[in-house]
Write an enzyme that holds these catalytic residues in place. Structure first.
Site, PDB file in Angstrom:
ATOM      1  N   LYS A 102       0.886  -1.111  -0.060  1.00  0.00           N
ATOM      2  CA  LYS A 102      -0.172   0.402   0.255  1.00  0.00           C
ATOM      3  C   LYS A 102       0.953   1.466   0.101  1.00  0.00           C
ATOM      4  O   LYS A 102       0.468   2.378  -0.446  1.00  0.00           O
ATOM      5  CB  LYS A 102      -0.874   0.202   1.168  1.00  0.00           C
ATOM      6  CG  LYS A 102      -2.027  -1.184   1.350  1.00  0.00           C
ATOM      7  CD  LYS A 102      -2.726  -0.761   0.263  1.00  0.00           C
ATOM      8  CE  LYS A 102      -4.081  -2.073   1.065  1.00  0.00           C
ATOM      9  NZ  LYS A 102      -3.961  -3.676   0.565  1.00  0.00           N
TER      10      LYS A 102
HETATM   11  C1  LIG Z   1      -4.345  -4.920   0.386  1.00  0.00           C
HETATM   12  C2  LIG Z   1      -3.574  -5.823  -0.033  1.00  0.00           C
HETATM   13  C3  LIG Z   1      -4.070  -6.374  -1.171  1.00  0.00           C
HETATM   14  C4  LIG Z   1      -4.961  -7.283  -1.810  1.00  0.00           C
HETATM   15  O1  LIG Z   1      -4.565  -5.764  -2.636  1.00  0.00           O
HETATM   16  P1  LIG Z   1      -6.167  -4.838  -3.494  1.00  0.00           P
HETATM   17  O2  LIG Z   1      -5.327  -4.139  -4.465  1.00  0.00           O
HETATM   18  O3  LIG Z   1      -6.843  -4.937  -2.624  1.00  0.00           O
HETATM   19  O4  LIG Z   1      -6.516  -6.706  -4.334  1.00  0.00           O
HETATM   20  C5  LIG Z   1      -3.339  -7.735  -0.929  1.00  0.00           C
HETATM   21  N1  LIG Z   1      -1.985  -7.997  -0.360  1.00  0.00           N
HETATM   22  C6  LIG Z   1      -2.063  -7.109   0.767  1.00  0.00           C
HETATM   23  C7  LIG Z   1      -0.833  -7.606   2.011  1.00  0.00           C
HETATM   24  C8  LIG Z   1      -2.118  -5.675   1.094  1.00  0.00           C
HETATM   25  O5  LIG Z   1      -2.058  -5.430   2.195  1.00  0.00           O
END
Ligand SMILES: *Cc1c(COP(=O)(O)O)cnc(C)c1O
Length: 498
Positions: free
Chosen positions: A113
């Site tokens: 993120k």
């Molecule tokens: C947010 C997240 C995901 C999922 O990603 P999306 O964009 O919501 O599909 C997968 N793994 C981790 C560690 C995340 O923080």
């Protein structure tokens, strides 16, 4: 380049407006009116550039109402070795010949993120200057764990902004909870919700569209915005790392320009894999987009059958950031696959809101089958995959990456496809230390989180990244917990108190 709403394509706004506003008024998501194309020369030209320079080249094509200087200010501020522990910002590890792990977790919160949330505050403050001059921005976030912390780090003490984060009380890991409740900064607020991630997300959506609350905020000179992955300012930065990874692999001689690659993405809200779709549509040579889910396999079923049905059991898993039954960004994909049929999108998402279910047309099903492969696995299989990767390749991966790796193994076994493959790795294994330690054969019964981490370090010869180690000594600042109905009061009280 303007942006249209998925539910009313007559709505057409600049990128600054789309980013500042987050969500369109009638509930649609903003999508680019056309997807810019990269030529062979464009992609080859990226090979010798740094990550911020590559990001600049991509953003320039999407944020056409930003000046070059503004974009440079954003990418240089966000993607520096002050915030990331790697100069290349995202790193590529070789798992075995032709299979690469794209590590997207070298930022301040050790999850992918950060790739978007380090730059979002810059994009948002530039956008706000253009379209809503003088107003403060109140960011609201619903998080399944990682977004919350990454957004808090991105926005902490950014002038003219404040941030409130809601997380599902029992739906995040101990480390994730600790990271959020110990957050520093004068403009931050964190609150638990008695419910799951979808409750948090629906609660935030309701606050955004509440006219009374909006009137109160107008009086305070504040406007809401979103840092969730529905914001175009979140999605666009994610396109960059797929293109950048391809350029890096061309530069290192691992692939030849033009060679197609598979991209495997552990998926929740469908943001990360949608960014890979945009990269492919821009001209990146991509074979299959492989969508990996945990036991909450609503997307696996959707991609395989064309029926989206959220009426099913919700599982709390060891990959909590993927514990999602409504994948919001899917709406953008369907808009593109229907060639912008806003009536159709409104109908499907109206059905989803009312009955929890919709079915796409045969034409759309065929396009989805062509682009994607989907698979899922439970916690047991995830742990098995983590163990296998560690035993065979001495590579320690987190639980989300473990889901992706397992589904990729299944894909390879089912199809025999040996196309070179990039697996998106979305978190550092120490963020989910307990499950990872159990996966490599450790016994966690009766021992606390930090002891588990010590043991994981000893057993694997790896070490906990510095930002996670730091949470050990920080004070817990936020202990609040509310029902879904209490969320708007939490927001209003916080904003009035500032
Ligand atoms: C947010 C997240 C995901 C999922 O990603 P999306 O964009 O919501 O599909 C997968 N793994 C981790 C560690 C995340 O923080």
């Amino acid at each position: 380049m303007n942006y249209n709403s998925t539910r009313d394509r007559k709505i057409s706004v600049t990128s600054a407006k789309a980013i500042a506003q987050g969500l369109s008024e009638e509930g649609g998501l903003f999508v680019p009116e056309s997807i810019p194309k990269l030529s062979r020369e464009d992609i080859l030209g990226l090979c010798d550039k740094s990550y911020p320079e590559r990001a600049f080249e991509i953003f320039r094509r999407y944020l056409t109402d930003f000046t070059d200087d503004e974009i440079r200010y954003c990418v240089n501020g966000a993607y520096s070795d002050k915030n990331f522990d790697s100069e290349s910002i995202s790193e590529i590890s070789h798992l075995y010949s032709g299979t690469y792990i794209l590590e997207l977790w070298h930022g301040p919160t050790c999850a992918f993120k950060d790739m978007a949330l380090q730059i979002l505050p810059y994009l948002l403050s530039c956008s706000a200057k253009k379209v809503i001059d003088g107003k403060d921005i109140a960011i609201l976030v619903a998080t399944s764990g990682d977004t919350g912390k990454a957004a808090l780090e991105g926005f902490k003490d950014v002038p003219g902004t404040s941030i409130t984060v809601f997380y599902p009380e029992d739906g995040v890991s101990d480390m994730q909870k600790r990271q959020m409740t110990t957050q520093e900064g004068g403009n931050v607020n964190v609150c638990a919700v008695k419910g799951n991630f979808d409750d948090c997300q629906n609660g935030v959506k309701a606050i955004f569209t509440d006219p009374e609350l909006k009137a109160e905020l107008d009086k305070l000179g504040i406007t809401f915005s979103s840092a969730n992955s529905i914001n175009w300012g979140r999605l666009s930065p994610q396109i960059v790392y797929y293109i950048s990874a391809y350029a890096s692999l061309v530069k290192s001689g691992d692939i030849e320009y033009g060679e197609k690659v598979n991209i495997v993405v552990p998926t929740g809200n469908f943001g990360n894999i949608l960014a890979a779709y945009y990269a492919k549509e821009m001209g990146l040579p991509v074979n299959k987009l492989i969508c990996a889910s945990n036991a909450n396999n609503v997307l696996t079923d959707f991609i395989n059958t064309g029926v989206y049905d959220r009426n099913r059991h919700f599982y709390t898993t060891i990959s909590p950031s993927m514990d999602i039954l409504i994948s919001s960004n899917l709406e953008r994909l369907l808009y593109h696959l229907t060639d912008g049929d806003d009536k159709q999108i409104s109908e499907w998402f109206g059905k989803l809101a009312k009955d929890g279910k919709y079915e796409v047309t045969d034409a759309v099903k065929a396009k989805i089958k062509d682009l994607f492969y989907a698979g899922c696995c439970d916690d047991e299989a995830t742990k098995g995959a983590i163990k296998q990767a560690f035993d065979e390749y001495s590579y320690l991966m987190d639980t989300h990456t473990g889901v992706a790796y397992k589904v990729y193994n299944d894909y390879r076994a089912a199809t025999g496809d040996e196309t070179k493959t990039i697996i998106a790795s979305t978190a550092n294994p120490y963020k989910f230390g307990k499950a990872v330690y159990e996966a490599v054969g450790g016994d966690t019964a009766g021992i606390d989180e930090f002891t588990i981490i010590d043991k994981l370090e000893q057993r694997t010869g790896t070490s906990m990244p510095a930002p996670l180690a730091a949470t050990k000594t920080k004070t817990v600042r936020f202990t609040g917990s509310v029902d879904k109905s209490g969320m708007s009061k939490v927001v209003l009280d916080f904003l009035k108190s500032r």
